[in-house]
Design a protein around this motif. Structure first.
Motif, PDB file in Angstrom:
ATOM      1  N   VAL A   4      61.017  35.875  23.529  1.00 22.94           N
ATOM      2  CA  VAL A   4      59.875  36.781  23.732  1.00 22.94           C
ATOM      3  C   VAL A   4      59.652  36.858  25.244  1.00 22.94           C
ATOM      4  CG1 VAL A   4      57.437  37.190  23.272  1.00 22.94           C
ATOM      5  CG2 VAL A   4      58.900  36.173  21.501  1.00 22.94           C
ATOM      6  N   ILE A   5      59.613  38.080  25.760  1.00 23.53           N
ATOM      7  CA  ILE A   5      59.606  38.304  27.206  1.00 23.53           C
ATOM      8  C   ILE A   5      58.407  39.169  27.584  1.00 23.53           C
ATOM      9  CG2 ILE A   5      60.899  39.329  29.145  1.00 23.53           C
ATOM     10  CD1 ILE A   5      63.463  39.010  27.353  1.00 23.53           C
ATOM     11  N   ILE A   6      57.642  38.741  28.575  1.00 20.53           N
ATOM     12  CA  ILE A   6      56.586  39.590  29.145  1.00 20.53           C
ATOM     13  C   ILE A   6      56.895  39.749  30.631  1.00 20.53           C
ATOM     14  CG2 ILE A   6      54.132  39.884  29.652  1.00 20.53           C
ATOM     15  CD1 ILE A   6      54.695  39.995  26.644  1.00 20.53           C
ATOM     16  N   ALA A   7      57.140  40.985  31.032  1.00 23.13           N
ATOM     17  CA  ALA A   7      57.438  41.268  32.437  1.00 23.13           C
ATOM     18  C   ALA A   7      56.348  42.176  32.994  1.00 23.13           C
ATOM     19  CB  ALA A   7      58.807  41.942  32.577  1.00 23.13           C
ATOM     20  N   GLY A   8      55.835  41.827  34.163  1.00 25.53           N
ATOM     21  CA  GLY A   8      54.803  42.631  34.814  1.00 25.53           C
ATOM     22  C   GLY A   8      55.404  43.433  35.958  1.00 25.53           C
ATOM     23  N   ASN A   9      55.178  44.725  35.918  1.00 27.68           N
ATOM     24  CA  ASN A   9      55.675  45.625  36.968  1.00 27.68           C
ATOM     25  C   ASN A   9      54.475  46.046  37.819  1.00 27.68           C
ATOM     26  OD1 ASN A   9      56.732  47.674  38.517  1.00 27.68           O
ATOM     27  ND2 ASN A   9      57.052  49.094  36.796  1.00 27.68           N
ATOM     28  N   TRP A  10      54.408  45.481  39.010  1.00 23.88           N
ATOM     29  CA  TRP A  10      53.251  45.756  39.869  1.00 23.88           C
ATOM     30  C   TRP A  10      53.315  47.139  40.528  1.00 23.88           C
ATOM     31  CZ3 TRP A  10      52.141  40.619  43.051  1.00 23.88           C
ATOM     32  CH2 TRP A  10      51.677  39.642  42.156  1.00 23.88           C
ATOM     33  N   LYS A  11      54.459  47.774  40.449  1.00 22.88           N
ATOM     34  CA  LYS A  11      54.651  49.094  41.082  1.00 22.88           C
ATOM     35  C   LYS A  11      54.282  49.016  42.567  1.00 22.88           C
ATOM     36  CE  LYS A  11      53.786  51.185  36.632  1.00 22.88           C
ATOM     37  NZ  LYS A  11      53.637  52.408  35.890  1.00 22.88           N
ATOM     38  N   MET A  12      53.763  50.101  43.158  1.00 21.97           N
ATOM     39  CA  MET A  12      53.483  50.120  44.608  1.00 21.97           C
ATOM     40  C   MET A  12      52.021  49.754  44.847  1.00 21.97           C
ATOM     41  SD  MET A  12      54.558  53.062  47.356  1.00 21.97           S
ATOM     42  CE  MET A  12      53.129  54.109  47.159  1.00 21.97           C
ATOM     43  N   ASN A  13      51.687  48.518  44.482  1.00 24.62           N
ATOM     44  CA  ASN A  13      50.298  48.050  44.601  1.00 24.62           C
ATOM     45  C   ASN A  13      50.251  46.708  45.314  1.00 24.62           C
ATOM     46  OD1 ASN A  13      48.665  50.059  43.032  1.00 24.62           O
ATOM     47  ND2 ASN A  13      50.140  49.494  41.453  1.00 24.62           N
ATOM     48  N   GLY A  14      49.212  46.526  46.103  1.00 25.23           N
ATOM     49  CA  GLY A  14      48.961  45.234  46.754  1.00 25.23           C
ATOM     50  C   GLY A  14      49.734  45.085  48.052  1.00 25.23           C
ATOM     51  N   LEU A  15      49.183  44.264  48.922  1.00 29.48           N
ATOM     52  CA  LEU A  15      49.820  43.973  50.214  1.00 29.48           C
ATOM     53  C   LEU A  15      50.516  42.615  50.123  1.00 29.48           C
ATOM     54  CD1 LEU A  15      46.884  45.096  52.540  1.00 29.48           C
ATOM     55  CD2 LEU A  15      48.931  46.404  51.853  1.00 29.48           C
ATOM     56  N   PRO A  16      51.519  42.386  50.975  1.00 32.41           N
ATOM     57  CA  PRO A  16      52.213  41.095  50.900  1.00 32.41           C
ATOM     58  C   PRO A  16      51.265  39.902  51.009  1.00 32.41           C
ATOM     59  CG  PRO A  16      53.467  42.613  52.249  1.00 32.41           C
ATOM     60  CD  PRO A  16      52.178  43.316  51.915  1.00 32.41           C
ATOM     61  N   ALA A  17      50.233  40.007  51.835  1.00 35.74           N
ATOM     62  CA  ALA A  17      49.319  38.867  51.999  1.00 35.74           C
ATOM     63  C   ALA A  17      48.529  38.582  50.719  1.00 35.74           C
ATOM     64  CB  ALA A  17      48.347  39.134  53.146  1.00 35.74           C
ATOM     65  N   GLU A  18      48.367  39.607  49.875  1.00 30.17           N
ATOM     66  CA  GLU A  18      47.618  39.423  48.620  1.00 30.17           C
ATOM     67  C   GLU A  18      48.515  38.978  47.468  1.00 30.17           C
ATOM     68  OE1 GLU A  18      44.853  43.332  49.744  1.00 30.17           O
ATOM     69  OE2 GLU A  18      46.506  43.486  48.305  1.00 30.17           O
ATOM     70  N   ALA A  19      49.813  39.224  47.630  1.00 30.04           N
ATOM     71  CA  ALA A  19      50.717  39.077  46.485  1.00 30.04           C
ATOM     72  C   ALA A  19      50.878  37.626  46.044  1.00 30.04           C
ATOM     73  CB  ALA A  19      52.081  39.682  46.822  1.00 30.04           C
ATOM     74  N   GLY A  20      51.023  36.711  47.000  1.00 27.09           N
ATOM     75  CA  GLY A  20      51.214  35.304  46.640  1.00 27.09           C
ATOM     76  C   GLY A  20      50.031  34.744  45.871  1.00 27.09           C
ATOM     77  N   PRO A  21      48.803  34.896  46.405  1.00 22.38           N
ATOM     78  CA  PRO A  21      47.637  34.391  45.654  1.00 22.38           C
ATOM     79  C   PRO A  21      47.481  35.036  44.279  1.00 22.38           C
ATOM     80  CG  PRO A  21      47.054  34.787  47.949  1.00 22.38           C
ATOM     81  CD  PRO A  21      48.452  35.299  47.772  1.00 22.38           C
ATOM     82  N   GLY A 235      50.093  48.653  34.762  1.00 26.27           N
ATOM     83  CA  GLY A 235      48.754  48.492  35.338  1.00 26.27           C
ATOM     84  C   GLY A 235      48.080  47.171  34.993  1.00 26.27           C
ATOM     85  N   ALA A 236      48.188  46.747  33.745  1.00 23.71           N
ATOM     86  CA  ALA A 236      47.501  45.520  33.324  1.00 23.71           C
ATOM     87  C   ALA A 236      48.110  44.268  33.944  1.00 23.71           C
ATOM     88  CB  ALA A 236      47.510  45.418  31.794  1.00 23.71           C
ATOM     89  N   SER A 237      49.319  44.382  34.483  1.00 23.59           N
ATOM     90  CA  SER A 237      49.965  43.180  35.037  1.00 23.59           C
ATOM     91  C   SER A 237      49.371  42.776  36.383  1.00 23.59           C
ATOM     92  CB  SER A 237      51.473  43.396  35.182  1.00 23.59           C
ATOM     93  OG  SER A 237      51.776  44.281  36.241  1.00 23.59           O
ATOM     94  N   LEU A 238      48.496  43.609  36.920  1.00 22.69           N
ATOM     95  CA  LEU A 238      47.818  43.261  38.175  1.00 22.69           C
ATOM     96  C   LEU A 238      46.509  42.512  37.918  1.00 22.69           C
ATOM     97  CD1 LEU A 238      48.514  46.722  39.723  1.00 22.69           C
ATOM     98  CD2 LEU A 238      49.186  44.594  40.860  1.00 22.69           C
ATOM     99  N   LYS A 239      46.182  42.340  36.646  1.00 22.55           N
ATOM    100  CA  LYS A 239      44.896  41.717  36.296  1.00 22.55           C
ATOM    101  C   LYS A 239      45.141  40.365  35.627  1.00 22.55           C
ATOM    102  CE  LYS A 239      42.837  46.243  35.670  1.00 22.55           C
ATOM    103  NZ  LYS A 239      42.773  47.318  34.686  1.00 22.55           N
ATOM    104  N   VAL A 240      44.542  39.336  36.200  1.00 21.13           N
ATOM    105  CA  VAL A 240      44.765  37.971  35.714  1.00 21.13           C
ATOM    106  C   VAL A 240      44.379  37.851  34.239  1.00 21.13           C
ATOM    107  CG1 VAL A 240      44.099  35.556  35.999  1.00 21.13           C
ATOM    108  CG2 VAL A 240      44.425  37.007  38.024  1.00 21.13           C
ATOM    109  N   ASP A 241      43.194  38.324  33.886  1.00 23.72           N
ATOM    110  CA  ASP A 241      42.723  38.156  32.504  1.00 23.72           C
ATOM    111  C   ASP A 241      43.590  38.924  31.511  1.00 23.72           C
ATOM    112  OD1 ASP A 241      40.765  36.633  33.537  1.00 23.72           O
ATOM    113  OD2 ASP A 241      39.115  38.047  33.186  1.00 23.72           O
TER     114      ASP A 241
END
Ligand code: PEP
Length: 264
Positions: A4-21, A235-241
């Motif tokens: 069972v695989i869940i992959a999140g595609n962030w597309k062109m969203n977020g800056l590198p400094a935000e991505a790690g956190p 879109g939902a892969s950018l949201k923690v919850d």
């Protein structure tokens, strides 16, 4: 037993400094090792996400790769450049087919580059709304698969690590999802085509994901289908919850599969 695989595609969203956190927060919220979990940030954030995910069991994927191995391709990113930063790679996403005019044959060459570099490909296929309404959904998807996979099989056989994401174009980013039963029927059609193209075990080992406006509320409809092996989430892969909820539901399916395999 398929994973069972869940992959999140962030597309062109977020800056590198935000991505790690963000990646670290998402990984902490989905502590389910029975589910294969992958995050696919933009190229420029791969290094930060790779570092943030170290030791979490969550893999890193790229959103694309160039069809050539190297050369005068300004702005291009080769598979060899990605190896070491990512272990997965999305190819043939409908947004690239639409915006960059990617053809099935070009996508087939991207699959070849993935194979050479040891990147596990997620090949995206899916029909337009007009094609579904005309009764052409399965034929469209089967033609996309065959067009891309013929390039690969001609050069060394069916890619045994392939994952296919069925993403009806009309469901991507629209809030509208397919029905679970329709996605399941498409997964069956995908495996029939894969078998005809040389997939081992008649395509029965090929993981097929659903993608298109998946959220924690809708994931269960797809993960309840035995033919569907997870989701490609935009879109939902950018949201923690949201990711926490989707992966928690996927873990239920993964556990049920483990128990069924143990009982068999
Ligand atoms: C996607 O980008 O592959 C996707 C399915 O997007 P969304 O979930 O936002 O529809």
């Amino acid at each position: 037993m398929r994973p069972v695989i869940i992959a999140g595609n962030w597309k062109m969203n977020g800056l590198p400094a935000e991505a790690g956190p963000l990646a670290a927060a998402i990984a902490a919220a989905m502590p389910h090792p029975d589910v294969v979990r992958v995050l696919c940030p933009p190229f420029v954030s791969l290094a930060a996400v790779d570092a943030a995910l170290a030791g979490t069991g969550v893999a890193v994927g790229a959103q694309d790769v160039h069809a050539e191995g190297a050369g005068a391709y300004t702005g291009g990113v080769s598979a060899a450049m990605l190896a070491g930063l990512a272990t997965w790679c999305i190819v043939g996403h409908s947004e690239r087919r639409r915006d960059q005019g990617e053809t099935d044959e070009l996508i087939g060459h991207k699959l070849l580059r993935c194979r050479e570099a040891g990147l596990r490909p997620i090949l995206c296929v899916g029909e337009q709304l007009a094609e579904r309404e005309a009764g052409q959904a399965e034929a469209t998807v089967q033609a996309q698969l065959a067009g891309a996979l013929r390039v690969v099989t001609a050069a060394g056989g069916f890619p045994d690590d392939l994952v296919v994401a069925y993403e009806p174009v009309w469901a991507i980013g629209t809030g509208r999802t397919a029905r679970g039963a329709d996605a399941s029927a498409m997964a069956d059609a995908i495996r029939v085509t894969a078998a005809a193209l040389g997939a081992p075990a008649d395509g029965s080992r090929l993981p097929v994901l659903y993608g298109g406006s998946v959220t924690s509320a809708s994931a269960g409809e797809f993960l309840a289908e035995p033919a569907i092996d997870g989701a490609l989430v935009g879109g939902a892969s950018l949201k923690v919850d949201e990711m926490a909820g989707i992966v928690a539901r996927a873990a239920v399916t993964a556990q049920a599969r483990l128990e069924a395999a143990g009982a068999a």
